[in-house]
Design a protein around this motif. Structure first.
Motif, PDB file in Angstrom:
ATOM      1  N   ASP A 147       0.831  -1.205   0.000  1.00  0.00           N
ATOM      2  CA  ASP A 147       0.000   0.000   0.000  1.00  0.00           C
ATOM      3  C   ASP A 147       0.863   1.252   0.000  1.00  0.00           C
ATOM      4  O   ASP A 147       0.580   2.221  -0.713  1.00  0.00           O
ATOM      5  N   ALA A 231      -9.674  -5.510 -12.307  1.00  0.00           N
ATOM      6  CA  ALA A 231      -9.011  -4.404 -11.617  1.00  0.00           C
ATOM      7  C   ALA A 231      -8.274  -3.510 -12.604  1.00  0.00           C
ATOM      8  O   ALA A 231      -8.241  -2.286 -12.461  1.00  0.00           O
ATOM      9  N   ILE A 337      -6.981   3.568  -4.680  1.00  0.00           N
ATOM     10  CA  ILE A 337      -7.630   2.281  -4.408  1.00  0.00           C
ATOM     11  C   ILE A 337      -7.540   1.369  -5.629  1.00  0.00           C
ATOM     12  O   ILE A 337      -7.145   0.199  -5.525  1.00  0.00           O
ATOM     13  N   ASN A 340      -3.784   0.416  -6.421  1.00  0.00           N
ATOM     14  CA  ASN A 340      -3.255  -0.563  -5.492  1.00  0.00           C
ATOM     15  C   ASN A 340      -3.855  -1.940  -5.755  1.00  0.00           C
ATOM     16  O   ASN A 340      -3.173  -2.971  -5.627  1.00  0.00           O
ATOM     17  N   ASP A 341      -5.125  -1.968  -6.128  1.00  0.00           N
ATOM     18  CA  ASP A 341      -5.792  -3.237  -6.393  1.00  0.00           C
ATOM     19  C   ASP A 341      -5.158  -3.952  -7.576  1.00  0.00           C
ATOM     20  O   ASP A 341      -4.850  -5.159  -7.507  1.00  0.00           O
ATOM     21  N   ASP A 344      -1.636  -5.239  -6.718  1.00  0.00           N
ATOM     22  CA  ASP A 344      -1.651  -6.430  -5.868  1.00  0.00           C
ATOM     23  C   ASP A 344      -1.899  -7.703  -6.657  1.00  0.00           C
ATOM     24  O   ASP A 344      -1.466  -8.791  -6.258  1.00  0.00           O
ATOM     25  N   ARG A 345      -2.619  -7.595  -7.778  1.00  0.00           N
ATOM     26  CA  ARG A 345      -3.023  -8.781  -8.533  1.00  0.00           C
ATOM     27  C   ARG A 345      -2.028  -9.177  -9.624  1.00  0.00           C
ATOM     28  O   ARG A 345      -2.173 -10.237 -10.227  1.00  0.00           O
TER      29      ARG A 345
END
Length: 424
Positions: A147, A231, A337, A340-341, A344-345
């Motif tokens: 994050d 995402a 948001i 970051n999503d 992360d994936r």
């Protein structure tokens, strides 16, 4: 590894040498590179009215100069967004800084629209090379704090874009208003080359085939893994919309703001142009949790953009400032948001490539709508064109907010139904 062995994608024969920098120092270098390059790319924002008068440019030609930067940036992201995965983050940042130096020098000395576009294009190439490299480097340096890696990435990028107009406006008060900002900036970029050259580079995370090393640098068709696809498209959509607003702020808005305020102060115009980006950057320091943050941030962005148009119609400086700040805050919270999503994936070996692809679509928002705005300004006048532009952007943001809220409610309903089924 030496810089030359990195660029050749060959391991150095000698033992590792150079400055074994700490994690903190590497974080600063990675952030400073993209920050300074984006400052340089946006120094011209408060200078456009002056350049327009000096060179006799039309509104459409001003937007063409701005768009040449974005189009070169997008093209380089598509062609070379994955290079830092193979040559290493340090080498990619060094090449980017050198390209940024060349672009700034050409733009500062430009006497024609073609020269302006050439300088802007080189600046776009520099930012593109640094975008994926910097984001991936920050992710690798903070593996347990993804994050905060995203926050640092967006803080450095939004902060650089926001600081550029402010710094450009202030430095334009020096003798040679269109060249002095670039002289100072070039000295800072040249100073950054020293620690980048001296730091001990980490090996590239994807080694190319020994028989065909250059094949790894060939352009690749953009692709996203199945688990990151949703995402990715959401982040790209939010990015495209928000950068359409930022592109307006950094191209035609200086002249529009000057009309609203009845001023020709370049520092003041630079501050106003950078307000949305500055607020977006500062929002990365604020922790806001909750599932409603994304739709709420988009709603704030939509309403605020419409209020920018109202501020012009009512000639209200206070509303202009408030709406610009609110738009930046809403965009910053929403984009963090979704950014970051998707980060992360994505698998680590494709991080630079996928993040660069997100920025391809995002930066297109700075070019395509703004070119349309420039055409509309030439055809119908600046004020009607701006009013129509902010209404379209505001409606799109509100529509995206409603869509994400509906998806959130639907997902929560499915989870509740599944939970009740397990209990039954």
């Amino acid at each position: 590894m030496t810089v030359f062995s990195e660029l050749r994608m060959r391991p150095a024969a000698a033992a590792p040498s150079g400055w074994n920098a700490s994690t903190t120092a590497r974080l600063v270098l990675s952030s400073a590179a993209i920050f300074l390059l984006l400052v340089g790319a946006n120094l011209a924002t408060p200078l456009y009215p002056l350049l327009q008068a000096n060179l006799g440019l039309t509104s459409l030609e001003v937007t063409a100069a701005f768009a040449s930067y974005v189009l070169a940036l997008v093209g380089t992201l598509l062609l070379a967004g994955h290079w830092s995965d193979h040559i290493g983050r340090r080498a990619a940042l060094l090449v980017a800084v050198l390209a940024g130096l060349a672009g700034g020098w050409i733009f500062a000395e430009a006497a024609t629209l073609a020269a302006l576009c050439a300088g802007r294009a080189l600046q776009g190439m520099a930012v593109a090379l640094a975008t994926g490299a910097s984001a991936a480097a920050l992710r690798e340096l903070l593996p347990s704090r993804p994050d905060w890696a995203s926050r640092f990435t967006l803080l450095a990028s939004s902060g650089g874009v926001a600081a550029g107009p402010v710094i450009g406006g202030l430095l334009s008060l020096l003798p040679g208003p269109t060249t002095a900002p670039y002289v100072v900036h070039s000295l800072l970029l040249a100073g950054l080359l020293v620690p980048l050259y001296l730091v001990r580079a980490r090996p590239a995370i994807v080694a190319p085939a020994v028989s065909r090393p250059l094949h790894a640098l060939a352009p690749r068709r953009p692709s996203v893994s199945r688990q990151a696809r949703g995402a990715f498209w959401l982040a790209s959509g939010v990015g495209f919309l928000s950068f359409a607003v930022f592109g307006f702020s950094l191209s035609l808005a200086p002249g529009y703001f000057a009309q609203v305020l009845g001023t020709d102060s370049r520092p003041l115009i630079g501050v106003l142009a950078g307000l949305p980006l500055g607020a977006s950057a500062l929002s990365q320091l604020v922790t806001v949790r909750g599932r409603l943050t994304l739709p709420a941030g988009l709603a704030v962005l939509g309403v605020s953009v419409m209020l920018l148009g109202a501020a012009g119609a009512w000639h209200s400086p206070l509303l202009l400032v408030a709406a610009a700040v609110a738009a930046g805050l809403g965009q910053g919270l929403a984009f963090r948001i979704v950014f970051n999503d998707v980060a992360d994936r994505v698998e680590p070996t494709r991080h630079a490539q996928i993040i660069s692809t997100v920025y391809v679509i995002t930066y297109l928002g700075s070019a395509v709508p703004v070119l349309g705005l420039g055409w509309a300004s030439a055809a119908f006048g600046t004020t009607p064109a701006v009013q129509g532009f902010v209404l379209l952007c505001g409606a799109a943001a509100l529509g995206l907010s409603a869509w994400t809220l509906a998806a959130l409610v639907k997902g929560q309903s499915k989870r509740q139904s599944a939970s009740m089924a397990r209990r039954g």
